[in-house]
Design a protein around this motif. Structure first.
Motif, PDB file in Angstrom:
ATOM      1  N   SER A   1     -70.427 -53.579 -28.447  1.00 54.98           N
ATOM      2  CA  SER A   1     -69.694 -54.729 -27.916  1.00 54.98           C
ATOM      3  C   SER A   1     -68.279 -54.755 -28.478  1.00 54.98           C
ATOM      4  O   SER A   1     -68.080 -54.835 -29.691  1.00 54.98           O
ATOM      5  CB  SER A   1     -70.423 -56.029 -28.282  1.00 54.98           C
TER       6      SER A   1
ATOM      7  N   THR B   1     -74.311 -63.753 -27.120  1.00 58.38           N
ATOM      8  CA  THR B   1     -72.969 -63.291 -27.470  1.00 58.38           C
ATOM      9  C   THR B   1     -72.103 -64.476 -27.874  1.00 58.38           C
ATOM     10  O   THR B   1     -72.276 -65.593 -27.367  1.00 58.38           O
ATOM     11  CB  THR B   1     -72.308 -62.562 -26.292  1.00 58.38           C
TER      12      THR B   1
ATOM     13  N   SER C   1     -72.714 -66.803 -24.435  1.00 57.09           N
ATOM     14  CA  SER C   1     -73.570 -66.530 -23.282  1.00 57.09           C
ATOM     15  C   SER C   1     -74.822 -65.799 -23.741  1.00 57.09           C
ATOM     16  O   SER C   1     -74.942 -65.405 -24.899  1.00 57.09           O
ATOM     17  CB  SER C   1     -72.831 -65.702 -22.227  1.00 57.09           C
TER      18      SER C   1
ATOM     19  N   LYS D   1     -77.239 -62.447 -22.456  1.00 57.01           N
ATOM     20  CA  LYS D   1     -77.263 -61.285 -21.571  1.00 57.01           C
ATOM     21  C   LYS D   1     -78.621 -60.606 -21.664  1.00 57.01           C
ATOM     22  O   LYS D   1     -79.253 -60.596 -22.719  1.00 57.01           O
ATOM     23  CB  LYS D   1     -76.163 -60.284 -21.948  1.00 57.01           C
TER      24      LYS D   1
ATOM     25  N   PRO E   1     -75.274 -54.847 -18.989  1.00 54.54           N
ATOM     26  CA  PRO E   1     -76.274 -55.913 -18.787  1.00 54.54           C
ATOM     27  C   PRO E   1     -76.582 -56.121 -17.315  1.00 54.54           C
ATOM     28  O   PRO E   1     -75.707 -55.989 -16.458  1.00 54.54           O
ATOM     29  CB  PRO E   1     -75.609 -57.141 -19.411  1.00 54.54           C
TER      30      PRO E   1
ATOM     31  N   HIS F   1     -78.265 -59.079 -16.293  1.00 58.48           N
ATOM     32  CA  HIS F   1     -78.194 -60.522 -16.041  1.00 58.48           C
ATOM     33  C   HIS F   1     -77.350 -61.156 -17.142  1.00 58.48           C
ATOM     34  O   HIS F   1     -77.412 -60.732 -18.302  1.00 58.48           O
ATOM     35  CB  HIS F   1     -79.585 -61.171 -16.031  1.00 58.48           C
ATOM     36  N   THR F   2     -76.579 -62.176 -16.773  1.00 52.37           N
ATOM     37  CA  THR F   2     -75.732 -62.885 -17.726  1.00 52.37           C
ATOM     38  C   THR F   2     -75.668 -64.352 -17.342  1.00 52.37           C
ATOM     39  O   THR F   2     -75.552 -64.690 -16.159  1.00 52.37           O
ATOM     40  CB  THR F   2     -74.304 -62.304 -17.749  1.00 52.37           C
ATOM     41  N   THR F   3     -75.720 -65.244 -18.329  1.00 50.63           N
ATOM     42  CA  THR F   3     -75.579 -66.669 -18.053  1.00 50.63           C
ATOM     43  C   THR F   3     -74.105 -67.034 -17.933  1.00 50.63           C
ATOM     44  O   THR F   3     -73.220 -66.261 -18.303  1.00 50.63           O
ATOM     45  CB  THR F   3     -76.180 -67.513 -19.191  1.00 50.63           C
TER      46      THR F   3
ATOM     47  N   ASP G   1     -70.886 -69.079 -19.302  1.00 53.20           N
ATOM     48  CA  ASP G   1     -70.486 -69.360 -20.677  1.00 53.20           C
ATOM     49  C   ASP G   1     -70.816 -70.801 -21.051  1.00 53.20           C
ATOM     50  O   ASP G   1     -70.760 -71.710 -20.217  1.00 53.20           O
ATOM     51  CB  ASP G   1     -68.980 -69.132 -20.834  1.00 53.20           C
TER      52      ASP G   1
END
Length: 392
Positions: A189, A210, A221, A223, A232, A234-236, A238
């Motif tokens: 990252s 993260t 977020s 991931k 990734p 899928h990610t939410t 923020d």
């Protein structure tokens, strides 16, 4: 004529016995193969030699063990159950005891800031401020690894383990290993720190949280990584809360995230289900086990009073329990909850509607450090020098 019938009878019986013998042998072979596949991580020459010292005709049930036994702990020790064995982890080493009081093993090390995660078979200990990681089974240390940076976070299950560490030129590194301790996934990252992770039950996916700052505010977020892909899947969106802990449910269908001011629930594809805010100045601690999450919170009532709030992994609020005591630890069983206070040990049992009601109280007159629950929902409390089974 009769001699022929008798001969045929014995010949037929002999054939049937041979077939039965072959079936029994085949069944034993299949059983041994299944045992080797299921417990292959625990089977070593050293462990077999060690195990022979503890061969017994008893079934090992915790109901046989109700005597107090001696241990050595400190105020900073992490004490928990591993398959009905009491594990004690601190800066100087790890010790594992049977509930009979027999010590399975003791291993010394020097970790400045040890943190612990475990599954049904293994204990993973990593040094947050140091650079070493060790994995133990019920008998001995089975793996160790040194890194260039401290291991900030880790998770382990029967498919392998994963860690968050540092990497030169990057904010964080996410590394996953299979059950043979071989690395099979790495993600570096550049912009975000990784604060927590959870390995899916099938070992294929990893959920991470993260963190980065934007003009003095958190920008965080969650991931999901498929370990066969580089980025990734899928990610939410923020959010501005600091993620402290996250976990998959036991069936892998849900994920929950504990932040500094709420608990959030998602599907395994990170569709948000629900969230619950709490007053971070009042929250004392949280406890997770058997797909249940419990928060302990300072109550507004006079004197020592604690509120326990429980959720399942789908985000449903299961209960709110007010206890007129300063609760320092909680143990979660299959159908029982145990809370350790200054004045007593409290037992809460689930009724037919799934609601928890106090079913017993045992007063105590001395200070205890932690409370434990075995696979049969028996309760134990620990002091600096002993482990005691609580009889309600």
């Amino acid at each position: 004529m009769n001699d022929n019938k008798t001969g045929n009878y014995y010949q037929s019986s002999s054939f049937i016995l041979k077939i039965a013998r072959y079936i029994v042998i085949l069944g034993l072979i299949v059983f041994l193969i299944c045992c080797i596949l299921i417990y292959r991580n625990d089977i070593t020459i050293e462990n077999i030699q060690f195990l022979t010292k503890y061969i017994t005709l008893n079934d090992g049930s915790s109901h046989y063990y109700d005597e107090e036994f001696q241990v050595n702990t400190t105020s900073s020790s992490n004490i928990f159950m591993l398959r009905d064995n009491v594990a004690i982890v601190d800066k100087t080493g790890i010790a594992l005891y049977e509930l009979s009081g027999s010590k399975l093993f003791n291993y010394s090390y020097s970790y400045s800031s040890p943190a612990t995660v475990c599954d049904l078979h293994n204990i993973l200990i990593h040094d947050i401020e140091g650079n070493e990681l060790s994995i133990f089974n019920s008998f001995s240390r089975v793996y160790s690894q040194k890194y260039n940076y401290g291991v900030r976070c880790a998770d382990i299950n029967e498919k392998g383990f994963a860690i968050i560490t540092g990497e030169k030129g990057y904010r964080s590194a996410l590394i996953a290993y299979n059950d043979n301790y071989n690395e099979y996934f790495r993600w570096l990252s550049e912009d975000n720190y990784l604060s927590a992770l959870s390995l899916s039950p099938n070992g294929r996916n990893i959920a991470v949280s993260t963190v980065k700052t934007d003009n003095g505010s958190y920008k965080c977020s969650v991931k999901i990584f498929d370990t066969t892909k580089d980025e990734p899947i899928h990610t939410t969106d923020d959010f501005d809360e600091l993620p402290l802990y996250l976990s998959y449910s036991q069936n892998g269908k849900n994920i929950y995230v504990i932040t500094d001011s709420s608990i959030k629930f998602y599907t395994s594809t990170l569709d948000e289900i629900t969230s619950h805010k709490f007053n971070q100045s009042k929250i004392k601690d949280y406890y997770t086990s058997n797909d249940m999450i419990i928060f302990s919170e300072l109550n507004n009532l006079s004197g020592n009073s604690t509120k326990l709030t429980g959720f399942n992994c789908e985000g449903d609020r299961l209960f709110e329990i007010n206890i007129n005591d300063d609760i320092s630890d909680v143990a979660i069983g299959k159908t029982e909850l145990y809370a350790l206070g200054i004045d007593g040990v409290y037992k809460y049992s689930a009724n037919q509607d799934g609601k928890y009601e106090m079913s017993a109280l045992v007063p105590i007159s001395k200070r205890y450090n932690s409370i434990l629950c075995d696979s049969e929902d028996n309760c134990y409390i620990t002091s600096d020098s002993s482990v005691i089974r609580v009889e309600f």
